[in-house]
Design a protein around this motif. Structure first.
Motif, PDB file in Angstrom:
ATOM      1  N   THR A  15     -48.288  38.787 -21.408  1.00 33.21           N
ATOM      2  CA  THR A  15     -47.115  38.033 -20.949  1.00 33.21           C
ATOM      3  C   THR A  15     -47.351  36.533 -21.079  1.00 33.21           C
ATOM      4  O   THR A  15     -46.508  35.797 -21.607  1.00 33.21           O
ATOM      5  N   VAL A  16     -48.500  36.068 -20.609  1.00 36.25           N
ATOM      6  CA  VAL A  16     -48.813  34.630 -20.658  1.00 36.25           C
ATOM      7  C   VAL A  16     -48.944  34.144 -22.103  1.00 36.25           C
ATOM      8  O   VAL A  16     -48.385  33.103 -22.461  1.00 36.25           O
ATOM      9  N   VAL A  17     -49.647  34.895 -22.929  1.00 41.02           N
ATOM     10  CA  VAL A  17     -49.861  34.474 -24.318  1.00 41.02           C
ATOM     11  C   VAL A  17     -48.533  34.434 -25.083  1.00 41.02           C
ATOM     12  O   VAL A  17     -48.245  33.458 -25.780  1.00 41.02           O
ATOM     13  N   VAL A  18     -47.720  35.486 -24.940  1.00 42.22           N
ATOM     14  CA  VAL A  18     -46.434  35.506 -25.642  1.00 42.22           C
ATOM     15  C   VAL A  18     -45.531  34.379 -25.133  1.00 42.22           C
ATOM     16  O   VAL A  18     -44.858  33.695 -25.920  1.00 42.22           O
ATOM     17  N   GLY A  19     -45.521  34.147 -23.814  1.00 45.79           N
ATOM     18  CA  GLY A  19     -44.724  33.048 -23.258  1.00 45.79           C
ATOM     19  C   GLY A  19     -45.171  31.701 -23.780  1.00 45.79           C
ATOM     20  O   GLY A  19     -44.350  30.837 -24.124  1.00 45.79           O
ATOM     21  N   LEU A  24     -44.290  27.133 -27.491  1.00 47.08           N
ATOM     22  CA  LEU A  24     -44.692  26.276 -28.616  1.00 47.08           C
ATOM     23  C   LEU A  24     -43.692  26.353 -29.762  1.00 47.08           C
ATOM     24  O   LEU A  24     -43.488  25.370 -30.484  1.00 47.08           O
ATOM     25  N   ALA A  25     -43.068  27.517 -29.924  1.00 46.67           N
ATOM     26  CA  ALA A  25     -42.093  27.696 -31.003  1.00 46.67           C
ATOM     27  C   ALA A  25     -40.733  27.100 -30.643  1.00 46.67           C
ATOM     28  O   ALA A  25     -39.823  27.113 -31.477  1.00 46.67           O
ATOM     29  N   GLY A  26     -40.588  26.597 -29.419  1.00 49.59           N
ATOM     30  CA  GLY A  26     -39.351  25.927 -29.043  1.00 49.59           C
ATOM     31  C   GLY A  26     -38.334  26.797 -28.322  1.00 49.59           C
ATOM     32  O   GLY A  26     -37.198  26.373 -28.116  1.00 49.59           O
ATOM     33  N   PHE A  27     -38.701  28.016 -27.953  1.00 49.34           N
ATOM     34  CA  PHE A  27     -37.765  28.872 -27.227  1.00 49.34           C
ATOM     35  C   PHE A  27     -37.606  28.346 -25.806  1.00 49.34           C
ATOM     36  O   PHE A  27     -38.573  27.981 -25.149  1.00 49.34           O
ATOM     37  N   ARG A  28     -36.380  28.363 -25.321  1.00 50.77           N
ATOM     38  CA  ARG A  28     -36.088  27.908 -23.958  1.00 50.77           C
ATOM     39  C   ARG A  28     -35.124  28.902 -23.312  1.00 50.77           C
ATOM     40  O   ARG A  28     -34.483  29.702 -23.980  1.00 50.77           O
TER      41      ARG A  28
END
Length: 190
Positions: A15-19, A24-28
């Motif tokens: 969960t932490v790594v994917v988040g 970093l990829a800009g998802f909000r």
């Protein structure tokens, strides 16, 4: 609960790594918290289902060849169990014979054991979190001297619980070609 701690910790780490990677990829917004939470929960769930699955020892070529002749030793009977199907194929289905663990089968695998002629009991079930999601199946077996008896185990998906389906295969001799392509697990009891 303690045996599921590694699965829970792995789910949290995922969960932490994917988040972090999505951040970093800009998802909000919604995607930044929902996707990591889903992936982490799914990872933890799958790992908890596989908890208790063991790598069973593979039979030798000599054991496999002897089993595929379908001729037990004099004064004995042969019980063959094979597992097929896609559902839950990575989870080890535990097979017990007369209350003693025979081994765990993944799909597609089989095992064979020589027994004294007479009445026996086979039990099929899972370990780990998968055990609570699958109803165990108990099958009475009667085998005569010199007889080879085969059973096919599959899983049927259900709403509340999955069902382990065990069918006796009366066409034992027609199975040998299919079994030859499968991995044979060495039986834990003899």
């Amino acid at each position: 609960m303690g045996k599921y701690v590694p699965a829970i910790v792995t789910g949290l780490i995922v969960t932490v790594v994917v988040g972090f990677l999505l951040g970093l990829a800009g998802f909000r917004g919604f995607a930044a918290w929902y996707v990591p939470l889903f992936v982490g929960l799914f990872t933890g769930y799958i790992m908890a289902n596989l908890q208790g699955t063991k790598a069973s020892p593979q039979a030798t070529e000599a054991q496999k060849t002897a089993a595929l002749t379908l001729r037990p030793a004099p004064g004995k009977a042969l019980i063959l169990v094979h597992r097929q199907g896609f559902v839950g194929k990575a989870a080890g289905m535990e097979i017990t014979l007369d209350g003693r663990v025979l081994g765990q089968l993944k799909s597609p695998q089989f095992t064979a054991v020589e027994v004294d002629p007479g009445a026996h009991t086979l039990e099929f079930g899972f370990v780990g979190l998968a055990a609570s999601q699958n109803k165990r199946e108990v099958v009475p077996v009667t085998a005569a001297e010199g007889q080879a008896v085969a059973f096919r185990a599959t899983i049927s998906m259900g709403m509340g619980k999955n069902t382990i389906k065990v069918e006796r295969d009366d066409q034992v001799h027609s199975l040998t070609d299919d079994l030859r392509r499968m991995k044979m697990i060495a039986p834990a009891v003899a």
